[in-house]
Design an enzyme around this catalytic site. Structure first.
Site, short mmCIF file in Angstrom:
data_model
loop_
_atom_site.label_atom_id
_atom_site.label_comp_id
_atom_site.label_asym_id
_atom_site.label_seq_id
_atom_site.Cartn_x
_atom_site.Cartn_y
_atom_site.Cartn_z
N HIS A 60 38.49 53.08 3.38
CA HIS A 60 39.20 53.83 4.29
C HIS A 60 40.64 53.93 3.49
O HIS A 60 41.39 53.18 3.98
CB HIS A 60 39.49 53.41 5.64
N ILE A 61 40.91 54.72 2.39
CA ILE A 61 42.01 54.69 1.71
C ILE A 61 43.19 55.22 2.40
O ILE A 61 44.44 54.70 2.04
CB ILE A 61 41.96 55.53 0.53
N CYS A 62 43.20 55.71 3.55
CA CYS A 62 44.46 56.07 4.37
C CYS A 62 45.08 55.06 4.95
O CYS A 62 45.98 54.85 5.46
CB CYS A 62 43.93 57.22 5.66
N PHE A 63 44.02 53.93 5.27
CA PHE A 63 44.51 52.69 5.77
C PHE A 63 44.37 51.32 4.81
O PHE A 63 44.54 50.41 5.35
CB PHE A 63 43.64 52.42 7.16
N SER A 64 44.17 51.88 3.60
CA SER A 64 43.96 50.67 2.70
C SER A 64 42.95 49.42 3.27
O SER A 64 43.40 48.40 3.25
CB SER A 64 45.32 50.06 2.42
#
Length: 161
Positions: A95-99
């Site tokens: 979930h790259i938006c949340f690392s």
């Protein structure tokens, strides 16, 4: 006029990130949730797997989780990565938006290694998902869900036989 307050190195560091790679600080700065802690067996296996990768592939895993290969100002300890327990599924999911990365609770190191190798195909680990663009995280999630369904179907078939 503010630029006169910084050296060239400091300006480059602001735009490009720190050039020093301290992978241990990434581990120290990582948080865990969903039942995982830094002492969980699966987390120990993951870091063992990660430590065995080349720097190039480590940067690939960093990009998989965060969407970037840039080292944050202050170093990798400031990457603020979270590894969460995934109760259902066979492959890591980012979930790259949340690392953040959802990591299944594998029963062995070998299983974790195989699944991580399959989950990071465009990082040079395999060819399971060809021509994938990392910026398209929704497409990746769909592919991972399909892979999980295939594995579940294979497991069910093996149980019936």
């Amino acid at each position: 006029m503010l630029y006169r307050s910084f050296t060239i190195y400091e300006i480059d560091n602001i735009f490009s990130g720190d050039s020093k790679v301290d992978w241990d600080s990434l581990k120290q700065g990582t948080s865990y949730s969903g039942g995982y802690s830094k002492n969980s067996q699966v987390i120990q296996w993951f870091w063992r797997y990660f430590d065995g990768l080349s720097d190039e592939k480590k940067f690939g895993v960093l990009k998989f989780i965060t969407g970037t290969t840039s080292i944050p100002v202050g170093g990798l300890k400031n990457a603020d990565i979270e590894i969460r327990r995934l109760s259902r599924g066979d492959f890591p999911l980012a979930h790259i938006c949340f690392s953040a990365m959802d990591l299944p609770e594998y029963s062995s190191y070998e299983m974790l290694e195989r699944r991580c190798d399959d989950a990071f195909p465009n990082l040079g680990f395999g060819e399971t998902i060809p021509n994938y663009e990392w910026k398209d995280s929704y497409r990746y999630a769909d592919i991972v869900n399909q892979l999980n369904l295939i594995v579940e179907q294979q497991d069910e078939k093996e149980r019936r036989e």
